[in-house]
Write a protein that holds these residues in place. Structure first.
Motif, PDB file in Angstrom:
ATOM      1  N   THR B 191       0.873  -1.165  -0.045  1.00 17.55           N
ATOM      2  CA  THR B 191       0.204  -0.131  -0.022  1.00 17.55           C
ATOM      3  C   THR B 191       0.701   1.197   0.155  1.00 17.55           C
ATOM      4  O   THR B 191       2.115   1.349   0.304  1.00 17.55           O
ATOM      5  CB  THR B 191      -0.950   0.025   1.306  1.00 17.55           C
ATOM      6  OG1 THR B 191      -1.942   1.270   1.096  1.00 17.55           O
ATOM      7  CG2 THR B 191      -0.001  -0.093   2.705  1.00 17.55           C
ATOM      8  N   HIS B 192       0.244   2.243  -0.313  1.00 17.07           N
ATOM      9  CA  HIS B 192       0.942   3.768  -0.326  1.00 17.07           C
ATOM     10  C   HIS B 192       0.256   4.426   0.778  1.00 17.07           C
ATOM     11  O   HIS B 192       0.859   5.544   0.942  1.00 17.07           O
ATOM     12  CB  HIS B 192       0.909   4.341  -1.591  1.00 17.07           C
ATOM     13  CG  HIS B 192      -0.526   4.881  -1.951  1.00 17.07           C
ATOM     14  ND1 HIS B 192      -1.157   4.094  -2.928  1.00 17.07           N
ATOM     15  CD2 HIS B 192      -1.211   5.803  -1.906  1.00 17.07           C
ATOM     16  CE1 HIS B 192      -2.290   4.825  -3.213  1.00 17.07           C
ATOM     17  NE2 HIS B 192      -2.380   5.696  -2.512  1.00 17.07           N
ATOM     18  N   ASP B 193      -0.741   3.848   1.230  1.00 19.34           N
ATOM     19  CA  ASP B 193      -1.519   4.569   2.484  1.00 19.34           C
ATOM     20  C   ASP B 193      -0.930   4.301   3.967  1.00 19.34           C
ATOM     21  O   ASP B 193      -1.205   3.213   4.136  1.00 19.34           O
ATOM     22  CB  ASP B 193      -2.973   4.127   2.278  1.00 19.34           C
ATOM     23  CG  ASP B 193      -3.975   5.044   3.147  1.00 19.34           C
ATOM     24  OD1 ASP B 193      -3.512   5.290   4.175  1.00 19.34           O
ATOM     25  OD2 ASP B 193      -5.150   4.746   2.931  1.00 19.34           O
ATOM     26  N   GLN B 194      -0.453   5.211   4.478  1.00 19.92           N
ATOM     27  CA  GLN B 194       0.281   5.025   5.904  1.00 19.92           C
ATOM     28  C   GLN B 194      -0.690   4.864   6.841  1.00 19.92           C
ATOM     29  O   GLN B 194      -0.398   3.863   7.710  1.00 19.92           O
ATOM     30  CB  GLN B 194       0.937   5.984   5.991  1.00 19.92           C
ATOM     31  CG  GLN B 194       0.444   7.475   6.059  1.00 19.92           C
ATOM     32  CD  GLN B 194       0.113   7.963   7.321  1.00 19.92           C
ATOM     33  OE1 GLN B 194       0.430   7.392   8.735  1.00 19.92           O
ATOM     34  NE2 GLN B 194      -0.654   8.942   7.549  1.00 19.92           N
ATOM     35  N   VAL B 195      -2.119   5.172   6.629  1.00 18.41           N
ATOM     36  CA  VAL B 195      -3.128   4.631   7.467  1.00 18.41           C
ATOM     37  C   VAL B 195      -3.245   3.160   7.509  1.00 18.41           C
ATOM     38  O   VAL B 195      -3.578   2.563   8.395  1.00 18.41           O
ATOM     39  CB  VAL B 195      -4.388   5.531   7.186  1.00 18.41           C
ATOM     40  CG1 VAL B 195      -5.548   5.141   8.268  1.00 18.41           C
ATOM     41  CG2 VAL B 195      -4.044   7.059   7.432  1.00 18.41           C
ATOM     42  N   GLU B 196      -3.487   2.698   6.350  1.00 15.22           N
ATOM     43  CA  GLU B 196      -3.801   1.279   6.228  1.00 15.22           C
ATOM     44  C   GLU B 196      -2.664   0.452   6.700  1.00 15.22           C
ATOM     45  O   GLU B 196      -2.687  -0.523   7.478  1.00 15.22           O
ATOM     46  CB  GLU B 196      -3.788   0.915   4.509  1.00 15.22           C
ATOM     47  CG  GLU B 196      -5.241   0.763   4.001  1.00 15.22           C
ATOM     48  CD  GLU B 196      -5.365   0.722   2.557  1.00 15.22           C
ATOM     49  OE1 GLU B 196      -4.212   0.081   2.076  1.00 15.22           O
ATOM     50  OE2 GLU B 196      -6.176   1.286   1.940  1.00 15.22           O
TER      51      GLU B 196
END
Lengths: 281, 351
Positions: B191-196
């Motif tokens: 992922t590129h989404d740090q929240v994920e």
């Protein structure tokens, strides 16, 4: 409101004009087929768009009884089917590899292959006739079966490339992860998804071969080996006598099934051409 | 279930090193997240584990077996693509059954397994539909069902939530994590989404320019980032960085608070903060502005929970505090984390 109604009216008016324009040749062929000589050639004052005398079947009798028309149709079918099979067998794997494996070169090669299609047969039939003689295929349907793929394969490969590119690589890779080899993935996922494209190619290759004239005229002289495009013109134009009604009938009988098939696949056909256009930009 | 080991892995596309000397061991049943911006090499790494890309150098072992030369189908993996890659010409049933047919399973067995997977993901009623008749969330479930049905050793997920809308994504995140715990399969998630990444990963691997920047639990990464890249990639808003002499000092926005609510801090330091803009977000307030007591005048952000009712206006300078223990220190040249240095704090005039 009125403006919208006016626009709709104009649209329908233009469509009607266009339909009349495209359907008129068929109507003209149909009505001419059943006219007798007297009406067609001598009755100059009468309205040519309707029957002024009783219609006749004599012209169709002439076509079926006094010419090899049935043989021509059979020959055209044989050549058409053989060329379609060869074209599909070569163009499908070629277009897949060009679309998937060759990278940027794939596109350039695709365009170069398409260029081959643009060389007119009027230039090519002279060297081709040497090849046909060398192979000993003169005066045989096999000459056409060998020569026709030279223009159907390049065009159909180019056409199919667009279809192949529209199939996401992800789906193919997913099949490889799901337990299949690359070939298995092509067979189970790529081919079914490319089916509309393959059908377009079948219709296109078939019509292209049935209306081809120059090669058919140059390579075949025996009546029993002629196809419809050359057979009808050579047997129903004797010297300066044109058997117009029989010619029209011969044309109509083969044009109607092809027109029906075209209409059936029209959407696919347009999709195929536009896809090709995008990849060939 | 299997351990995945990656040793000195390289992948070059022409001149570019997409993956550069990656060493990584993914434990049995672990949920490992590969996190990085686009072009960081995370997807290339995942595709090499899947066998869709051939490494330029190095070794990949799955369950102790070197798989470099094995095709994807022989690696006992399942993959979910970002696009879900459902077979558009097949029904949901046939999509899920597709991997089972490849191993020549009999019809009854296939039916049992497909139905079990469909029930697990709550898509039993969709089995006769085609993918184009499904919503984004339903497609994602079909893709997951197809992935589990083969009972793979390793799960590879390539940004499977990025096509869902924000609301559905939070729900899907929770479901996916629960489901992974339940079946306990080793999972690699890109992922590129740090929240994920922070929310789902047992461990997170932060990548940039094909290199691993840091590996650790989300807490460890957040508390002690290995370099300025990791520091600024994690957190929303990310860590504030202020230059001072030869080092860079970092502090998280939520560790930079108005003076007076710092009772919990062990060794607070006071820094004047010139507030230029206040952003009210319901559960918190973001204050944008400049600090100038520490090193050069630098733009920073403070994140105050809405529980703190203190009135703060844009255009004024306030005394803010940060805990010395919460600060991170980085080398100015390399950007790497260094040992704490002595801070010099000048009091700005007019405070």
């Amino acid at each position: 409101m009125i403006r919208k109604a006016g626009q709709t009216g104009l649209t329908y008016f233009l469509i009607t004009l266009f339909i009349l324009f495209t359907a008129f040749p068929f109507y003209w062929m149909l009505i001419t087929t059943f006219k007798n000589d007297n009406e067609l050639y001598r009755n100059r004052e009468a309205n040519p768009l309707v029957f002024n005398q009783a219609p006749t079947l004599d012209n169709l009798r002439l076509l079926f009884n006094n010419t090899n028309y049935q043989t021509f149709v059979e020959n055209s079918l044989k050549v058409g089917i053989a060329v379609v099979v060869i074209t599909v067998l070569l163009a499908v794997p070629a277009s897949y590899s060009l679309a998937r494996l060759a990278g940027a070169w794939g596109e350039r090669l695709g365009i170069m292959i398409f260029m081959v299609y643009l060389i007119p047969p009027t230039l090519l039939f002279i060297p081709m006739s040497q090849i046909v003689s060398f192979l000993g295929l003169r005066d045989s349907l096999w000459s056409l079966i060998v020569i026709y793929p030279t223009f159907t394969v390049p065009f159909c490969t180019w056409l199919l490339m667009g279809f192949m590119k529209s199939i996401p690589v992800d789906v193919e890779e997913q099949a490889m992860v799901d337990g299949y080899s690359r070939f298995g993935a092509i067979l189970r996922v790529v081919f079914p998804l490319a089916l509309p494209g393959i059908l377009t190619v079948v219709v296109f290759a078939f019509t292209l071969t049935t209306h081809e004239f120059i090669y058919a005229l140059a390579f075949i002289t025996t009546s029993s080996q002629k196809v419809i495009s050359t057979g009808v013109t050579s047997e129903l134009i004797r010297g300066d006598v044109f058997f117009w009604q029989a010619i029209m009938g011969a044309g109509l009988l083969v044009a109607i099934p092809v027109a029906l098939v075209y209409n059936l696949f029209l959407d696919r056909f347009i999709a195929g051409f536009t896809m090709g256009a995008v990849t060939g930009k | 279930m299997a351990v995945v080991e990656i040793r000195q892995l390289y992948k070059a596309f022409g001149e570019v090193n997409a993956v550069n000397d990656v060493n990584l061991t993914i434990q049995e049943g672990e949920f490992l997240v590969l996190l990085g911006p686009s072009g960081s090499g995370k997807t290339s790494l995942l595709r090499m584990i899947a066998g869709l890309e051939k490494p330029t150098g190095g070794e990949i072992r799955i369950g102790g077996v070197v798989v470099n030369e094995l095709p994807p189908r022989a690696r006992k993996i399942a993959m979910v693509f970002q696009s879900y890659a459902l077979y558009p010409h097949m029904t949901v049933y046939n999509n899920i059954a597709f991997p089972l047919r490849s191993v020549g399973m009999d019809r009854i067995n296939i039916q049992t397994r497909v139905e079990r997977a469909a029930k697990m993901f709550n898509i039993y009623h969709l089995l006769q539909r085609k993918p184009r008749q499904l919503s984004g969330g339903e497609r994602q479930r079909v893709a997951l069902a197809r992935a589990v049905v083969r009972e793979p050793d390793v799960f590879l997920l390539d940004e499977p939530l990025s096509n869902l809308d924000a609301k559905l994504r939070a729900l899907a995140r929770d479901e996916l994590k629960q489901f992974q715990r339940q079946i306990g399969v080793t999972t690699v998630y890109v992922t590129h989404d740090q929240v994920e990444a922070m929310g789902m990963g047992d461990r997170v691997v932060v990548m940039n320019y094909g290199r691993v920047q840091q590996i650790g639990t989300p807490q460890a990464l957040y508390r002690a980032p290995a370099n300025t890249f990791v520091a600024t990639f994690l957190g929303s808003p990310p860590m504030n960085l202020v230059e001072q002499d030869n080092c860079i000092i970092g502090f998280h926005p939520e560790h930079f608070l108005p003076k007076g609510i710092d009772q919990h801090m062990q060794s607070p330091i006071t820094i004047p903060f010139e507030v230029t803009r206040v952003e009210y977000l319901g559960s918190e307030r973001f204050l944008y502005g400049y600090v100038q007591g520490v090193g050069e005048r630098t733009r920073v952000v403070s994140n105050i929970p809405s529980l703190v009712q203190l009135a703060i206006e844009a255009g004024r300078t306030y005394d803010f505090v940060a805990d010395l223990h919460d600060l991170s220190y980085f080398d100015k040249m390399s950007g790497d984390r260094i040992a704490p240095v002595r801070l010099q704090i000048a009091q700005a005039a007019g405070v």
